[in-house]
Design a protein around this motif. Structure first.
Motif: not given
Length: 884
Positions: A288, A293, A296-301, A322-323, A331, A334
């Motif tokens: 993705r 992200h 969709s306001r989602t975390s990624f690492s 992270r949001p 919201f 980030f």
């Protein structure tokens, strides 16, 4: 947010004196002084409004007294209010100056706090006095209005100084003092004192809470400053960094170092995050995108990214985010961090290079070649996948390492790699498997003519001289070729079959290329079965020894025996040592077998007379083992025979690697006292130079030189004579091996050989039978077999014309050799021996011969000169008539 101090800190705080608690003492700590200064500033900000409220109240009281003195009886109010207003104005002005004037603000906070406490106490006393005055007015609306004005002024004053705890306390003290003056000692004063005590306790608690909050804030501020300093240090010199973005994904904060690397030192803020970084789509777990992200306001690492901006330096980072939501769950954007992956990726790339490439030559290594071959074979581009494989081995490379050193060997391998790459070019992938082994994967090529031509070109190129450290070096190359899918559709099968082809190329003399064929696999499987059976035979003790006599040419007595190993297989029958000894050497069983032969031969020789020797063959692998002298000593001690009765037969193969260790081995064996014999002399690969140093007691002349030596015109006799002369000169005995015909006994005796070994004196026998032979006629050997040597005969049935004493006739030839023939249909009266004749073997060509014997219509003739049998098959101008 207020957080109570730990118990130990609260106890320390409770022990503070009252002045220190209210900020009135000189010992006030720096943090409390700073807090007190801020509270004084707060009071200074509010006091102008307080001063204005006081002035307004005084003005209202005076106005009421002026407007309606007669109606309300307030005539006396104006002078009293005027006096109070004057005093209140003076005190309030003093407070204003204390709080606002820069000159006074430079005083220590505790001094200003003391003065403010006194001035506020004076203010409250004046205001209470005003209330006392108003309270003595006649009841009515005007009294109530005056009371409200005075009370309101007192309240506003209290609010104006409430931030300063000492001033609040001073406000209460001033009221109590003025009440004592106005009302004297009594119930009102008691009530006032009671509430003053409550005020003192409450104010003291508030002061202590202020202390706690200030100390906590100071600590938090210190920690915050430390965190900011550490983060700044981390961002400046470390590999980590931080970023923040708003609800639309626009950057609101980005570490300066990363912004500089992006080429946006001053303009990174406000840029969309997805415009600054580009993801590495090949990294696992990054299917993705950043845009997904963010939307969709989602975390990624740990996403691997690189710069997506122009003018950026080539760097890679790992980014996480992270949001962020507020207390209401809304919201806000980030927040995230990152780390520099540039050096890590470079290290990984170097590790990958080292893992897939040969460090010496730069060619692909074994792992990469395997992966490449697997990938090539797995490409389904059609029903037919043509892929060819070369397995290559350098010839005579070890000699370069041994003579010039390993550095020269490495330099040679580098030059070989360069020639290979030039020769193969874009046709395939060249790799080094290790040592002097190379592999070439050739996708899309299966034409044997093309592959054969390419292999010959490679061999020719690698066989050209090399120049290393000023020395010219020449090596060779052998190649095994396998073609997929004909020779295998998996990498394992293809490599195995190419290796079998390489094995065949080496067996055919090296310096050649061989294609794989099914019979190679059959032979390999046969060798594998033989190896398995051989291992079982070693563990089960399935071998036995036979002994072939060695006879002295002077006395015809048996002076020794050669121990020969025999293996009778339950299904194969008697397996020749020529078949299983090479297999034992390849699979590492030769040392175990050799030790068993040595010990067994010594034990069985112990039963023979003390003058009879036993000869045991020693493999070059055994000879290279430093433990051989200890093994020989142990076998001699176990059997009890004298060292001089043991003769170790060593082949010329031990001199292929002529080093100092070989010389040490010779010295160690001679120190033991055993005899050394050079076996199969003349058939090896070494020069005669080693005879100058190797302490041999005997030279064994190979049977290839003995066989046929007694035949007329054979040159083997001259070779035997030369070997005997050399041995005599060096003080060594000689043994002629493979003597099978009795006339060869006289020949080798006349040529000077000291010993004879061969079927002419008997085949190899078991130890018990050898013991019987030694007990017969004082161990004298008796010759057996053919008496005269003759050339090999060729069976045939052909007619030929003869002439004898001028008479012509026809006969049939039964067999023929280079020296004579056997005829059918020839009858001679009288003694036939020596009768001269001529025979037409070739058309119109008569060959002179003599009759050696004749009986029953058959006769044997001997040609005057050796006849070339190949001329019988030429067919042009010559023919041999067929019978009938």
């Amino acid at each position: 947010m207020y957080a109570p101090l730990p118990v130990a800190d609260r106890r320390a705080r409770d022990r503070l004196p009252i002045p220190a608690v209210f900020g009135l003492g000189e010992e006030t700590r720096e943090q409390i002084a700073a807090m007190l200064g801020r509270k004084l500033d707060q009071a200074a900000a509010v006091w102008p409004l307080t001063f204005a409220a006081q002035a307004l109240a005084c003005a209202l009281l005076i106005l009421i007294g002026v407007v309606a003195p007669s109606a309300a009886g307030l005539g006396v109010l104006v002078p009293v209010i005027g006096i109070h207003a004057a005093i209140l104005g003076a005190v309030s002005s003093a407070i204003f100056g204390l709080l606002r004037l820069p000159m006074l603000r430079r005083w220590p906070a505790y001094q200003r706090n003391r003065i403010l406490m006194l001035l506020v106490a004076s203010t409250s006393a004046v205001l209470l006095s005003m209330l006392w005055t108003v309270a003595h007015l006649p009841a009515g609306p005007l009294q109530l209005g005056c009371f409200a004005a005075a009370t309101g002024t007192l309240i506003v004053t209290a609010v104006g100084v409430h931030a300063v705890r000492a001033a609040t306390l001073g406000l209460g003290i001033g009221i109590v003092v003025m009440l004592a003056i106005l009302a004297g000692v009594g119930v009102p004063l008691g009530v006032a004192l009671l509430f003053l005590g409550c005020l003192v306790l409450a104010t003291r608690q508030l002061a202590r809470i202020d202390h706690e909050m200030e100390l906590g804030r100071t600590e938090a501020a210190g920690e915050g400053r430390l965190a900011i300093r550490m983060i700044a240090e981390f961002e400046s010199y470390g590999t980590g960094w931080f970023w923040e973005a708003d609800r639309q994904g626009r950057v609101t904060h980005l570490s300066a170092k990363v912004a500089k690397d992006l080429g946006l030192a001053d303009t990174a803020v406000g840029q969309p995050l997805i415009d600054l970084f580009r993801m590495d789509s090949e990294t696992p777990g990054t299917e993705r995108t950043l845009a997904f992200h963010i939307a969709s306001r989602t975390s990624f690492s740990d996403y691997s990214v690189c710069a997506a901006t122009e003018g950026a330096v080539e760097r890679w980072w790992s980014i996480s985010g992270r949001p962020v939501v507020d207390d209401l769950g809304r919201f806000q954007g980030f927040i995230g961090s990152g780390s520099d992956l540039t050096e890590q990726r470079r290290s990984e790339a170097e590790i990958t290079r080292l893992a897939l490439f040969d460090g010496l030559t730069g060619l692909a290594n074994r792992q990469r070649m395997r992966l490449s071959l697997d990938k090539t074979l797995a490409q389904n581009t059609g029903p037919y996948r043509a892929t060819s494989l070369f397995l290559m081995d350098l010839d005579r490379f070890k000699a370069v390492n041994d003579t010039l050193g390993h550095q020269a060997g490495d330099a040679l391998l580098q030059q070989v790699a360069q020639r290979l790459q030039r020769g193969i070019a874009d046709a395939g992938l060249v790799g080094r498997l290790g040592g002097d082994e190379f592999k070439v994967v050739l996708p899309g090529i299966d034409n044997r003519t093309t592959l054969g031509a390419l292999a010959r070109e490679v061999i020719a190129s690698l066989s050209e001289p090399y120049f290393i450290n000023g020395a010219s070096v020449t090596i060779g190359c052998s190649i095994g070729i396998a073609i997929a899918p004909e020779d295998g559709d998996t990498s394992e099968t293809l490599v195995r079959n190419a290796d079998l082809a390489l094995y065949a190329a080496k067996a055919d003399g090296r310096g050649v290329a061989r294609f794989y064929s099914d019979d190679m696999l059959t032979g390999a499987r046969t060798r594998k079965l033989l190896e398995d059976d051989l291992r079982a035979a070693v563990s089960q003790g399935a071998f036995h020894l036979c002994y072939q006599p060695v006879v002295s040419t002077k006395t015809t007595r048996i002076v020794g025996y050669e121990a020969l190993i025999r293996w009778f297989h339950p299904t194969r029958g008697l397996v020749s040592p020529a078949d299983f000894i090479p297999v034992a050497e390849e699979c590492g069983l030769i040392e175990a077998i050799g030790e068993w032969v040595l010990r067994t031969a010594c034990m069985e020789a112990a039963r023979w007379p003390g003058t009879v020797r036993v000869a045991v063959n020693v493999s070059p692998i055994q000879f290279a083992n430093p433990a051989l002298p200890a093994l020989v000593t142990s076998a001699l001690a176990q059997s009890g025979i004298a060292p001089g009765r043991l003769e170790l037969e060593i082949t010329e193969g031990v001199f292929l690697d002529e080093t100092a260790s070989s010389e040490r081995m010779f010295r160690a064996l001679k120190t033991i006292g055993v005899r050394l014999a050079l076996d199969d002399f003349g058939t090896g690969y070494s020069s005669l130079g080693y005879l100058r140093n190797a302490p041999f007691d005997k030279i064994k002349i190979d049977q290839s030189f003995v066989k046929g030596a007694a035949e007329p015109g054979n040159r083997n006799a001259a070779i035997i004579k030369a070997i005997v002369t050399l041995a005599d000169t060096l003080g060594m005995e000689t043994t002629a091996e493979g003597v099978e015909v009795q006339d060869e006994i006289d020949l080798v005796r006349d040529l000077g050989c000291s010993h004879i070994q061969g079927y002419v004196y008997g085949r190899p026998v078991r130890a018990d039978e050898a013991l019987l032979q030694l007990g017969v006629e004082d161990a004298t050997a008796t010759a057996s077999g053919f008496k005269v040597s003759r050339a090999p005969r060729t069976k045939m049935l052909r007619s030929a014309r003869i002439m004898m004493d001028g008479v012509r006739g026809d006969v049939r030839i039964r067999d023929i050799s280079t020296s004579g023939a056997m005829l059918d249909g020839l009858r001679i009266k009288g003694n036939p021996d020596g009768v001269e004749m001529q025979i037409e073997l070739l058309e119109d060509q008569m060959v002179a011969a003599r009759v050696r014997w004749a009986r029953g219509g058959k006769a044997g003739i001997e040609f005057h000169e050796a006849f070339n049998l190949d001329s019988l098959n030429q067919g042009q101008g010559t023919r041999l008539r067929r019978a009938g």
